[in-house]
Design a protein around this motif. Structure first.
Motif, PDB file in Angstrom:
ATOM      1  N   ALA A 310       0.794  -1.246  -0.072  1.00 32.49           N
ATOM      2  CA  ALA A 310      -0.112   0.050  -0.164  1.00 32.49           C
ATOM      3  C   ALA A 310       1.011   1.322   0.007  1.00 32.49           C
ATOM      4  N   ALA A 311       1.937   1.201   0.656  1.00 31.03           N
ATOM      5  CA  ALA A 311       2.970   2.429   0.775  1.00 31.03           C
ATOM      6  C   ALA A 311       3.519   2.871  -0.440  1.00 31.03           C
ATOM      7  N   LEU A 312       3.750   1.713  -1.272  1.00 33.75           N
ATOM      8  CA  LEU A 312       4.457   1.747  -2.606  1.00 33.75           C
ATOM      9  C   LEU A 312       3.340   2.617  -3.566  1.00 33.75           C
ATOM     10  N   CYS A 313       1.965   2.178  -3.416  1.00 30.89           N
ATOM     11  CA  CYS A 313       1.144   2.847  -4.245  1.00 30.89           C
ATOM     12  C   CYS A 313       0.412   4.345  -3.683  1.00 30.89           C
ATOM     13  N   GLN A 314       1.165   4.815  -2.625  1.00 24.80           N
ATOM     14  CA  GLN A 314       0.837   5.929  -2.062  1.00 24.80           C
ATOM     15  C   GLN A 314       1.887   7.105  -2.592  1.00 24.80           C
ATOM     16  N   GLN A 315       2.810   6.551  -3.368  1.00 24.01           N
ATOM     17  CA  GLN A 315       3.777   7.641  -3.988  1.00 24.01           C
ATOM     18  C   GLN A 315       3.052   8.428  -4.979  1.00 24.01           C
ATOM     19  N   THR A 316       3.405   9.571  -5.277  1.00 23.54           N
ATOM     20  CA  THR A 316       2.899  10.627  -6.384  1.00 23.54           C
ATOM     21  C   THR A 316       3.198  10.022  -7.556  1.00 23.54           C
ATOM     22  N   CYS A 317       2.207   9.896  -8.349  1.00 21.59           N
ATOM     23  CA  CYS A 317       2.072   9.047  -9.659  1.00 21.59           C
ATOM     24  C   CYS A 317       2.718   9.976 -10.772  1.00 21.59           C
ATOM     25  N   LYS A 318       3.833   9.982 -11.122  1.00 21.16           N
ATOM     26  CA  LYS A 318       4.505  10.929 -12.124  1.00 21.16           C
ATOM     27  C   LYS A 318       5.859  10.419 -12.724  1.00 21.16           C
ATOM     28  N   ARG A 319       5.560  10.218 -13.876  1.00 23.68           N
ATOM     29  CA  ARG A 319       6.731   9.709 -14.911  1.00 23.68           C
ATOM     30  C   ARG A 319       8.012  10.457 -14.487  1.00 23.68           C
ATOM     31  N   ARG A 320       8.907   9.739 -14.299  1.00 20.28           N
ATOM     32  CA  ARG A 320      10.348  10.346 -13.817  1.00 20.28           C
ATOM     33  C   ARG A 320      11.336   9.853 -14.924  1.00 20.28           C
ATOM     34  N   GLY A 321      12.223  10.806 -15.307  1.00 16.76           N
ATOM     35  CA  GLY A 321      13.323  10.698 -16.270  1.00 16.76           C
ATOM     36  C   GLY A 321      12.902  10.556 -17.606  1.00 16.76           C
ATOM     37  N   THR A 322      13.706   9.855 -18.362  1.00 15.79           N
ATOM     38  CA  THR A 322      13.387   9.790 -19.963  1.00 15.79           C
ATOM     39  C   THR A 322      13.677   8.442 -20.321  1.00 15.79           C
ATOM     40  N   LEU A 323      13.422   8.132 -21.631  1.00 17.39           N
ATOM     41  CA  LEU A 323      13.948   6.811 -22.332  1.00 17.39           C
ATOM     42  C   LEU A 323      15.229   6.576 -22.040  1.00 17.39           C
ATOM     43  N   GLU A 324      16.266   7.546 -22.091  1.00 15.34           N
ATOM     44  CA  GLU A 324      17.610   7.460 -22.071  1.00 15.34           C
ATOM     45  C   GLU A 324      17.906   7.169 -20.777  1.00 15.34           C
ATOM     46  N   SER A 325      17.486   7.728 -19.837  1.00 12.30           N
ATOM     47  CA  SER A 325      17.978   7.599 -18.406  1.00 12.30           C
ATOM     48  C   SER A 325      17.291   6.197 -17.693  1.00 12.30           C
ATOM     49  N   ASN A 326      16.160   5.663 -18.314  1.00 13.65           N
ATOM     50  CA  ASN A 326      15.895   4.545 -17.677  1.00 13.65           C
ATOM     51  C   ASN A 326      16.082   3.102 -18.394  1.00 13.65           C
ATOM     52  N   TYR A 327      16.751   3.469 -19.556  1.00 10.96           N
ATOM     53  CA  TYR A 327      17.135   2.180 -20.404  1.00 10.96           C
ATOM     54  C   TYR A 327      17.821   1.257 -19.842  1.00 10.96           C
ATOM     55  N   CYS A 328      19.227   1.498 -19.344  1.00 11.87           N
ATOM     56  CA  CYS A 328      20.184   0.688 -18.746  1.00 11.87           C
ATOM     57  C   CYS A 328      19.644  -0.017 -17.346  1.00 11.87           C
ATOM     58  N   SER A 329      18.877   0.896 -16.527  1.00 14.30           N
ATOM     59  CA  SER A 329      18.337   0.345 -15.195  1.00 14.30           C
ATOM     60  C   SER A 329      17.281  -0.392 -15.276  1.00 14.30           C
ATOM     61  N   SER A 330      16.781  -0.754 -16.346  1.00 11.41           N
ATOM     62  CA  SER A 330      15.584  -1.637 -16.704  1.00 11.41           C
ATOM     63  C   SER A 330      16.005  -3.006 -17.133  1.00 11.41           C
ATOM     64  N   ASN A 331      15.306  -3.845 -16.765  1.00 11.47           N
ATOM     65  CA  ASN A 331      15.444  -5.403 -17.067  1.00 11.47           C
ATOM     66  C   ASN A 331      14.668  -5.636 -18.437  1.00 11.47           C
ATOM     67  N   PHE A 332      13.757  -5.072 -18.835  1.00  9.11           N
ATOM     68  CA  PHE A 332      13.296  -5.128 -19.919  1.00  9.11           C
ATOM     69  C   PHE A 332      12.529  -4.046 -20.742  1.00  9.11           C
ATOM     70  N   VAL A 333      12.641  -3.794 -22.136  1.00 10.09           N
ATOM     71  CA  VAL A 333      12.136  -2.577 -22.668  1.00 10.09           C
ATOM     72  C   VAL A 333      11.452  -3.124 -23.939  1.00 10.09           C
ATOM     73  N   ILE A 334      10.152  -2.982 -24.053  1.00 10.44           N
ATOM     74  CA  ILE A 334       9.437  -3.334 -25.207  1.00 10.44           C
ATOM     75  C   ILE A 334       8.289  -2.292 -25.435  1.00 10.44           C
ATOM     76  N   THR A 335       8.024  -2.402 -26.820  1.00 13.38           N
ATOM     77  CA  THR A 335       6.856  -1.686 -27.276  1.00 13.38           C
ATOM     78  C   THR A 335       5.494  -2.552 -27.467  1.00 13.38           C
ATOM     79  N   GLY A 336       4.283  -2.387 -27.130  1.00 16.92           N
ATOM     80  CA  GLY A 336       3.191  -3.277 -27.439  1.00 16.92           C
ATOM     81  C   GLY A 336       1.980  -2.516 -26.997  1.00 16.92           C
ATOM     82  N   THR A 337       0.836  -3.479 -27.320  1.00 18.97           N
ATOM     83  CA  THR A 337      -0.414  -3.045 -27.494  1.00 18.97           C
ATOM     84  C   THR A 337      -0.971  -3.908 -26.344  1.00 18.97           C
ATOM     85  N   VAL A 338      -1.754  -3.385 -25.189  1.00 19.66           N
ATOM     86  CA  VAL A 338      -2.555  -3.731 -24.262  1.00 19.66           C
ATOM     87  C   VAL A 338      -3.694  -4.497 -24.669  1.00 19.66           C
TER      88      VAL A 338
END
Length: 431
Positions: A310-338
């Motif tokens: 619950a504590a995790l989901c109480q954070q302010t929902c705001k996108r942080r950083g850019t594609l470049e700054s998040n790429y290397c720290s991510s395990n996976f990167v995909i594009t797709g349709t839900v």
């Protein structure tokens, strides 16, 4: 003989021959009419238990349109010492890239057997072979139907006498060979699913080597590929490796006394195929099992467990950083349709039809023809907020089950064609 008598004689012979032909043709027509009538009177019911050396299975009401909202199960049993070979004569079900609506599943065995394939549309797969003397077919239809269903023949054969047009089966001799259909005369066919189940005595392990190997190349082995699993069933947690391309994999050793080799080819490009050999080894042999990887793209990230709170989901929902700054720290990167999104507890569970993969890591990707999909969990159902039918860029972590997990601090944004160039640049970046 007078000419007039000769003419009458010839005419008499002609008339006799014509009457004989007429009678024969009439009997032939009557026979064919009766055969056709009998075949038209044959009705197929919804499922059943079928035993014997061979037979025919059809969907309910075939060749008429199959009924909606049904689930039919056929259990085939052939003599104990043989395997089941299933060949589709015709298949005509509602078409969908992921076969989500109307489909036929084929399993080796009756209970908890590995699935040999899921089929829909009008594509006829190659011959499917069970590892034992039992096979199960299950056909499911939703509220909307489209087509005449399917008609298939099943036959039985000793495991080692099926001919080159078939593949798969149980291998329990101390050593042996396995190969793709048509090897080495020509390329393996499209739409083939093969399973070789190798079983050694309990105090031994199995070594597998590929002598020749040529399977359609892809950086992630998404199309044609060979997968090897410890144990007797398809289980991504026990997958030793996934291979494609034209370089033979390194020798593989099992952890226990059973190994499952799976070969899949999709509906497009094919290649020479492969021939491999196996032999039993004493269990004391040092095990140098190859890591879970592909022959063309190593897995460089490990699953990171993430938990909902619950504590995790109480954070302010705001996108942080850019594609470049998040790429290397991510395990996976995909594009797709839900394509599906369902609420469970405080999280959103989504199925994503993949547009492109830029970083796979240990994300489990499922394949149906050329369409790929994966499972993603949005830990906090409203952060980031996703909607079914829209396209997104997902950057996140992977859990121990191979599912993508997205927490509020991870990067998700709407995907547009203009993002494609930047993602392609990032894909070649060394992290």
């Amino acid at each position: 003989m007078p000419r007039s008598e000769n003419k009458r004689s010839v005419c008499s012979v002609h008339n006799t021959m014509w009457r004989t032909c007429s009678i024969f043709c009439a009997w032939t027509l009557l026979f064919l009419t009766e055969v056709c009538a009998q075949s038209q009177q044959r009705t197929f019911t919804c499922g059943g238990n079928i035993t014997g050396e061979s037979g025919v299975i059809g969907s309910q009401g075939y060749p008429g349109v199959y009924p909606p909202n049904t689930k039919c199960v056929w259990r085939i049993t052939v003599p104990e010492s043989k395997v089941v070979i299933l060949t589709f004569r015709s298949i005509d079900l509602e078409n969908d890239n992921l076969c989500r609506y109307d489909y036929v599943d084929v399993h080796s065995g009756h209970v908890n057997g590995q699935r040999l394939g899921r089929f829909c549309g009008t594509f006829k797969p190659g011959a499917l072979v069970s590892t034992g003397n039992k096979m199960l077919l299950q056909m499911v239809s939703d509220a909307n139907t489209a087509g005449s269903g399917f008609l298939a023949d099943f036959d039985s054969a000793p495991p080692h006498e099926r001919g080159d047009q078939y593949c798969g089966g149980r291998l329990d001799k101390p050593s042996g060979t396995f190969k793709t259909p048509n090897w080495p005369e020509k390329d393996y066919p499209a739409g083939v699913t093969c399973f070789w189940r190798i079983v050694a005595p309990k105090n031994q392990i199995i070594e597998v080597k590929f002598e020749k190997f040529d399977v359609e190349r892809d950086n992630y082995c998404r199309y044609d590929h060979v997968s090897i699993f410890n144990g007797a069933e398809v289980n991504d947690a026990k997958r030793i490796g996934k291979y494609c391309g034209d370089s033979p994999p390194a020798p593989v050793f099992s952890e226990g006394n059973q190994l499952l080799i799976q070969f899949l080819s999709d509906l497009s490009l094919t290649a020479d195929g492969f021939i491999g050999h196996y032999k039993f080894r004493p269990k004391k042999l040092p095990i140098t099992t190859t890591p879970p990887t592909t022959t063309t793209q190593p897995v460089t990230t490990r699953p990171i467990p993430l938990k909902y709170s619950a504590a995790l989901c109480q954070q302010t929902c705001k996108r942080r950083g850019t594609l470049e700054s998040n790429y290397c720290s991510s395990n996976f990167v995909i594009t797709g349709t839900v394509i599906t999104a369902a609420m469970r507890g405080g999280s959103m569970y989504a199925t994503v039809s993949i547009i492109n993969v830029y970083k796979e890591g240990s994300l489990v990707i499922q394949q149906a023809g050329k369409t790929m999909s994966t499972k993603i969990i949005i830990l906090c159902k409203k952060c980031p907020l996703i909607r079914r039918g829209l396209n997104y860029i997902f950057m996140g972590q992977v859990d121990e089950e191979g599912r993508g997990k997205i927490a509020p601090q991870h990067f998700v944004m709407a995907f547009k064609k203009k993002n494609q160039k930047g993602l392609n640049v990032l894909k070649n970046r060394q992290c």
